[in-house]
Enzyme design. Structure first.
Site, PDB file in Angstrom:
ATOM      1  NE  ARG A 133      37.848  37.305  36.162  1.00 40.00           N
ATOM      2  CZ  ARG A 133      38.008  36.037  35.965  1.00 40.00           C
ATOM      3  NH1 ARG A 133      39.461  35.818  35.820  1.00 40.00           N
ATOM      4  NH2 ARG A 133      37.282  35.078  35.991  1.00 40.00           N
ATOM      5  N   GLY A 134      42.895  38.701  39.250  1.00 38.64           N
ATOM      6  CA  GLY A 134      44.244  38.835  38.986  1.00 38.64           C
ATOM      7  C   GLY A 134      44.685  38.070  37.597  1.00 38.64           C
ATOM      8  CB  VAL A 138      38.468  34.930  40.507  1.00 38.69           C
ATOM      9  CG1 VAL A 138      37.457  35.824  41.256  1.00 38.69           C
ATOM     10  CG2 VAL A 138      38.427  34.524  39.290  1.00 38.69           C
ATOM     11  CB  VAL A 139      40.640  37.967  44.956  1.00 36.11           C
ATOM     12  CG1 VAL A 139      40.857  38.038  46.470  1.00 36.11           C
ATOM     13  CG2 VAL A 139      42.174  37.740  44.343  1.00 36.11           C
ATOM     14  CG  ASP A 252      52.987  45.778  40.875  1.00 38.19           C
ATOM     15  OD1 ASP A 252      52.948  46.749  40.029  1.00 38.19           O
ATOM     16  OD2 ASP A 252      52.167  44.679  40.772  1.00 38.19           O
TER      17      ASP A 252
HETATM   18  N1  LIG Z   1      43.506  40.921  50.771  1.00 32.14           N
HETATM   19  C1  LIG Z   1      42.539  41.380  49.826  1.00 32.14           C
HETATM   20  N2  LIG Z   1      41.508  41.913  50.422  1.00 32.14           N
HETATM   21  C2  LIG Z   1      40.438  42.605  49.543  1.00 32.14           C
HETATM   22  N3  LIG Z   1      40.713  42.509  48.189  1.00 32.14           N
HETATM   23  C3  LIG Z   1      41.556  42.037  47.825  1.00 32.14           C
HETATM   24  C4  LIG Z   1      42.752  41.074  48.478  1.00 32.14           C
HETATM   25  N4  LIG Z   1      43.622  40.670  47.767  1.00 32.14           N
HETATM   26  C5  LIG Z   1      43.190  40.944  46.378  1.00 32.14           C
HETATM   27  N5  LIG Z   1      41.899  41.817  46.621  1.00 32.14           N
HETATM   28  C6  LIG Z   1      41.141  42.197  45.060  1.00 32.14           C
HETATM   29  O1  LIG Z   1      41.288  41.300  44.051  1.00 32.14           O
HETATM   30  C7  LIG Z   1      42.319  42.167  43.020  1.00 32.14           C
HETATM   31  C8  LIG Z   1      43.267  41.076  42.674  1.00 32.14           C
HETATM   32  O2  LIG Z   1      44.156  40.728  43.448  1.00 32.14           O
HETATM   33  P1  LIG Z   1      45.383  40.577  43.349  1.00 32.14           P
HETATM   34  O3  LIG Z   1      46.230  41.836  42.547  1.00 32.14           O
HETATM   35  O4  LIG Z   1      46.362  40.271  44.525  1.00 32.14           O
HETATM   36  O5  LIG Z   1      45.764  39.503  42.181  1.00 32.14           O
HETATM   37  P2  LIG Z   1      46.731  38.706  41.545  1.00 32.14           P
HETATM   38  O6  LIG Z   1      46.697  37.604  40.710  1.00 32.14           O
HETATM   39  O7  LIG Z   1      48.008  38.955  42.040  1.00 32.14           O
HETATM   40  O8  LIG Z   1      46.877  39.987  40.356  1.00 32.14           O
HETATM   41  P3  LIG Z   1      47.991  40.818  39.590  1.00 32.14           P
HETATM   42  O9  LIG Z   1      47.732  40.539  38.119  1.00 32.14           O
HETATM   43  O10 LIG Z   1      47.888  42.229  39.656  1.00 32.14           O
HETATM   44  O11 LIG Z   1      49.336  40.184  40.120  1.00 32.14           O
HETATM   45  C9  LIG Z   1      42.854  43.341  43.724  1.00 32.14           C
HETATM   46  O12 LIG Z   1      42.987  44.370  42.822  1.00 32.14           O
HETATM   47  C10 LIG Z   1      41.868  43.707  44.819  1.00 32.14           C
HETATM   48  O13 LIG Z   1      40.697  44.211  44.381  1.00 32.14           O
END
Ligand SMILES: Nc1ncnc2c1ncn2[C@@H]1O[C@H](COP(=O)(O)OP(=O)(O)OP(=O)(O)O)[C@@H](O)[C@H]1O
Length: 435
Positions: A133-134, A138-139, A252
């Site tokens: 989750r970001g 969601v990813v 980061d």
């Molecule tokens: N390319 C990827 N492959 C595998 N898992 C991933 C990938 N991208 C993201 N994830 C998973 O999803 C989670 C959240 O992704 P990410 O940090 O990119 O989201 P965000 O919305 O940018 O979050 P943040 O609030 O940290 O900026 C990561 O901690 C990771 O566990």
């Protein structure tokens, strides 16, 4: 009711009304008389008539007297022609056409980084499971609809959340930096981005047989072996150097932003705080994750690419010792970060201890601030970086063989002795002779 207002009431004198009636009754003769009475106006008209007649005579001398026709002057000012023409020739779009081409502002806002009409879109994949989750969504792990063997990570972010948190520029910058970046073995690629009415999508590289992010791995397995840290550290250093050489400051570096594949190779994800920054230039935004933030960022002064090396130092320190190098685990504001009470990790190799001292030195004169210095450091001496980038090493075989025992941190006498010895020796060796 309307008729009542215009009805002539007895005893009431309406001047305008009576004139109109007179005109109606007497016709043009009466009108002519009234003009004659108004002497000044009449004189003026005569003069104007004469002057126009003279002009016509001058320009058409061949015409006989009495054949001229002088039209009455138009009392209104002439309309500028271009306005009239524009108005007459302006083709108003059909209502249907206008609807078809209009782009709602919440779609326009994310263009061109997130196109609205993309050949690749959410219908081309099957979402399998949630990876994480970001801040804005969601990813998911997803497989291509026509090739279930091909795995991707799909980041799905809510536009509403992004707009309410005023992060539109941030997500657009993240997408543009990631898409323009050339391929690197340890940086997650962004294959495509698009948007729907409610969401932004990013199609990302998924590490084959992923074992999760480094934070989850570290939490499950505890401290990693120095050999594993060396390989993961070298892969991340190679990725950071590549970003810097491509004029990008990452800002980061942390365990949560590194995912590993089944062979233990690192993949840097999440470019949410990355920024284009040319060599020699500096920036001043206070951002990052507090526990990984360098004193330069926290101070509010300008800083440059070198702050990423500090964060990498914090990451490597945690991987080995399980604790932050500075007492900032509870910090909630950059102004409260403390850069005191650092102690060199004990129970580890001299090389690693020295690397930590160098990467986490508060003073910039003593700090390791470049890839060239890191590359030449004794801790990484056994690594061939060209082979590393060809993925010739297998970090997975080293992960889990922890050698480091965190309880040794409490042995202060040993700690102090080792610190002094290492520091003086290494300082002479690396600062004066080699770097
Ligand atoms: N390319 C990827 N492959 C595998 N898992 C991933 C990938 N991208 C993201 N994830 C998973 O999803 C989670 C959240 O992704 P990410 O940090 O990119 O989201 P965000 O919305 O940018 O979050 P943040 O609030 O940290 O900026 C990561 O901690 C990771 O566990």
């Amino acid at each position: 009711m309307g008729n009542v207002a215009t009805r002539k009431r007895p005893g009431c004198h309406h001047t305008a009304r009576s004139d109109e009636n007179e005109e109606e009754e007497d016709g043009p003769a009466r009108k002519r008389l009234r003009i004659a009475e108004n002497h000044t106006e009449n004189e003026y008209q005569k003069l104007a008539f004469k002057s126009r007649l003279q002009k016509l005579k001058n320009c058409r001398p061949h015409l006989k007297k009495g054949t001229y026709k002088v039209e009455e002057a138009d009392p209104r000012p002439p309309l500028p022609r271009f306005i009239v023409d524009d108005y007459d020739n302006y083709e108003k779009p059909e209502t249907a056409n206008r609807k078809e081409f209009a782009i709602p502002w919440f779609e326009h806002l994310f263009l061109p980084e997130f196109p609205t009409r993309s050949v690749i879109n959410e219908k081309s994949f099957i979402l399998e499971r949630q990876l994480g989750r970001g801040s804005f969504g969601v990813v998911y792990c997803a497989s291509a609809i026509h090739d279930s063997e091909r795995k991707f990570a799909i980041k799905m972010q809510e536009k509403r959340e992004i707009i309410s948190k005023r992060a539109v520029l941030q997500v657009k910058r993240e997408a543009s930096i990631q898409r323009l970046l050339p391929a690197h073995p340890f940086i997650a690629r962004t294959y495509s981005t698009w948007q729907t009415r409610t969401h932004l999508y990013s199609l990302l590289q998924y590490p084959t047989g992923s074992t999760g992010d480094l934070f989850s791995i570290w939490r499950q397995r505890g401290s990693l072996s120095e050999a594993a840290i060396r390989l993961i550290g070298a892969e991340l250093a190679s990725a950071i150097d590549f970003l810097h050489r491509n004029d990008v400051i990452y800002r980061d570096v942390k365990l949560e932003n590194v995912v590993l594949d089944q062979w233990g190779h690192a993949l840097l994800i999440d470019f949410g705080l990355a920024k284009k920054l040319k060599p020699g230039c500096s920036t001043g935004t206070i951002c990052g994750t507090l526990q990984y933030m360098s004193p330069d960022v926290a101070s509010g002064h300008t800083y440059s690419h070198y702050v990423d090396w500090w964060s990498l130092g914090v990451l490597l320190h945690i991987l080995l010792t399980g604790i932050y190098p500075y007492p900032n685990s509870e910090a909630t504001h950059h102004a409260n970060l403390k850069f005191i009470d650092y102690s060199t990790p004990i129970g580890c190799s001299r090389e690693f201890a020295n690397l930590m001292d160098r990467m986490l030195a508060v003073s910039q004169t003593h700090r390791l601030c470049s890839f060239t210095v890191l590359h030449a450091h004794p801790f990484f001496r056994s690594i061939n970086f060209s082979k590393l980038e060809q993925k010739d090493y297998t970090p997975a075989s080293e992960i889990g063989n922890a050698e480091y025992d965190t309880y040794q941190q409490n042995d202060e006498t040993l700690d102090d002795a080792l610190f002094k010895e290492n520091y003086d020796f290494d300082r002479f060796d690396y600062f004066n002779d080699r770097f």
